[in-house]
Write an enzyme that holds these catalytic residues in place. Structure first.
Site, short mmCIF file in Angstrom:
data_model
loop_
_atom_site.label_atom_id
_atom_site.label_comp_id
_atom_site.label_asym_id
_atom_site.label_seq_id
_atom_site.Cartn_x
_atom_site.Cartn_y
_atom_site.Cartn_z
CG ASP A 63 -3.36 3.95 3.99
OD1 ASP A 63 -4.44 3.74 4.58
OD2 ASP A 63 -2.98 3.27 3.01
CE LYS A 66 -8.56 -3.54 3.86
NZ LYS A 66 -7.68 -2.52 3.36
CD1 TRP A 69 -2.01 -2.14 2.13
CD2 TRP A 69 -2.76 -1.60 0.10
NE1 TRP A 69 -2.92 -3.09 1.75
CE2 TRP A 69 -3.39 -2.79 0.51
CE3 TRP A 69 -3.08 -1.07 -1.16
CZ2 TRP A 69 -4.32 -3.46 -0.29
CZ3 TRP A 69 -4.00 -1.73 -1.95
CH2 TRP A 69 -4.61 -2.91 -1.52
C1 LIG Z 1 -6.97 -2.14 1.98
C2 LIG Z 1 -5.99 -1.05 2.07
C3 LIG Z 1 -5.85 -0.08 1.05
C4 LIG Z 1 -6.64 -0.12 -0.23
O1 LIG Z 1 -7.95 0.19 -0.02
P1 LIG Z 1 -8.99 0.33 -1.22
O2 LIG Z 1 -10.17 0.93 -0.53
O3 LIG Z 1 -9.23 -1.04 -1.75
O4 LIG Z 1 -8.41 1.22 -2.25
C5 LIG Z 1 -4.94 0.93 1.26
N1 LIG Z 1 -4.19 0.99 2.36
C6 LIG Z 1 -4.28 0.07 3.35
C7 LIG Z 1 -3.43 0.21 4.56
C8 LIG Z 1 -5.18 -0.97 3.22
O5 LIG Z 1 -5.28 -1.89 4.20
#
Ligand SMILES: *Cc1c(COP(=O)(O)O)cnc(C)c1O
Length: 355
Positions: A166, A190, A99
């Site tokens: 993030d 998540k 990511w």
């Molecule tokens: C799942 C995830 C993403 C990607 O998320 P999307 O909504 O599918 O674009 C980005 N960063 C982290 C840390 C993630 O766990």
């Protein structure tokens, strides 16, 4: 039988979230209409929207001067929106896995990117501790929890420049000092709600400083000026996320979940550390409390599929590791009960006894 849901994302949601969302899909707020067929500008939905923003601010103790937005495009869209809106000349990034690498790739489209630390040398199995943050960069971007590799930085990094985080997979699992951040983003799927919405917390003063032209929808200011309703927001995911936020508050807030999550992770890591068949893959000082990654010890490598089958027969789902790491990954998001972790631990012990 209700399953023990260890999926990494989309992932387990509280029964409260599921039940209330089902009820609103049938009849929203006694309107005689489904949540799926009403105007996002109805006063009933505007109330939902405002309460969701207010609860984010309350639970994370967001100071004055920040806006809460609910955007489409996933966390991956933020990889581009962040530098589009905030990167003037240079930004610093920490590379801790897939990511973070994707975020770096997008930032490079907008200016100079200084990757100040990386754990690529050991297949992202640790969170780098030694790095110097350049004072002339516009922000420092980091991924607080690395969902795929099971590593986490459980604190806000020390930085002379504003942070961008993030927090897709560990938001609402610890107290954060939001005042250190220009921006925090998290895909909902998540720890918050269904996929389809991304939570963004942005400092208003951080915006409007770049010289480039930003397309309307990709400009945070567009959404702030229209109170988050410039266009149709993802109504259903926002409604479901509000239910989760209410549940978080009712249960005692972020601190309560922090304690529960730490307990769940400790129980599982302890079982792995004390087994002869399984080994954790993340460095001990970087272990995630959200995504626990482990593999079979070399002598038992051929039993991997057998363990998945054994666990599946016990109602345990979603423990297959990401293809880039292999082995197993158990995701222990807020909604996962301690009992599910205990069921997995029992399964590990029984499997060891049988083999
Ligand atoms: C799942 C995830 C993403 C990607 O998320 P999307 O909504 O599918 O674009 C980005 N960063 C982290 C840390 C993630 O766990």
């Amino acid at each position: 039988m209700k399953k023990h849901n260890f999926y990494a994302g989309p992932s387990i949601l509280s029964q409260y979230t599921i039940d209330n969302t089902i009820a609103a899909i049938k009849d929203f707020d006694n309107m005689g209409l489904s949540l799926l067929e009403i105007s996002h500008r109805s006063k009933q939905f505007v109330n939902v929207f405002n309460e969701a923003c207010a609860l984010v601010k309350e639970l994370l103790e967001v100071p004055e001067g920040y806006s809460v937005l609910w955007l489409g495009g996933g966390a991956s869209m933020q990889f581009a929106m962040v530098p589009f809106n905030l990167l003037n000349k240079k930004a610093a990034y920490i590379d801790t896995g897939t990511w973070a690498s994707n975020a770096i790739k997008e930032a490079k489209l907008f200016g100079e990117v200084d990757v100040i630390a990386s754990s690529r040398d050991k297949n992202f199995s640790y969170f780098p501790k030694d790095f110097t943050v350049p004072t002339d960069a516009d922000y420092l971007h980091f991924t607080s929890n690395n969902t795929i590799y099971g590593t986490e930085l459980r604190k806000d990094p020390d930085s002379p420049i504003p942070l961008v985080g993030d927090m897709s997979s560990d938001i609402f699992t610890r107290k954060i000092d939001v005042s250190k951040y220009d921006l925090i983003y998290a895909g909902a799927q998540k720890n918050l709600g269904p996929s389809g919405v991304t939570l963004v917390i942005v400092k208003n003063d951080a915006l409007g400083k770049v010289e480039r032209t930003i397309p309307t929808m990709l400009n945070y200011m567009t959404h702030i000026k229209k109170d988050g309703m410039y266009n149709t927001p993802p109504v259903l995911p926002i409604y479901a996320s509000l239910q989760t936020l209410r549940h978080y508050k009712e249960q005692g807030g972020v601190e309560k979940f922090q304690a529960l999550d730490e307990e769940k992770a400790a129980v599982l890591y302890d079982a792995i550390d004390n087994s002869r068949m399984f080994v954790g893959t993340a460095a001990e000082d970087s272990r995630s409390i959200m995504n626990v990654c482990f593999v079979m010890a070399p002598d038992y490598a051929e039993l991997e599929q057998a363990f998945i089958d054994f666990a599946t027969a016990r109602g345990i789902v979603g423990i297959k590791g990401h293809r880039s790491v292999g082995g197993f990954r158990a995701s222990l998001y807020n909604a996962l009960p301690l009992d599910s972790v205990k069921a997995l631990v029992e399964t590990i012990k029984e499997f060891e006894k049988k083999n």
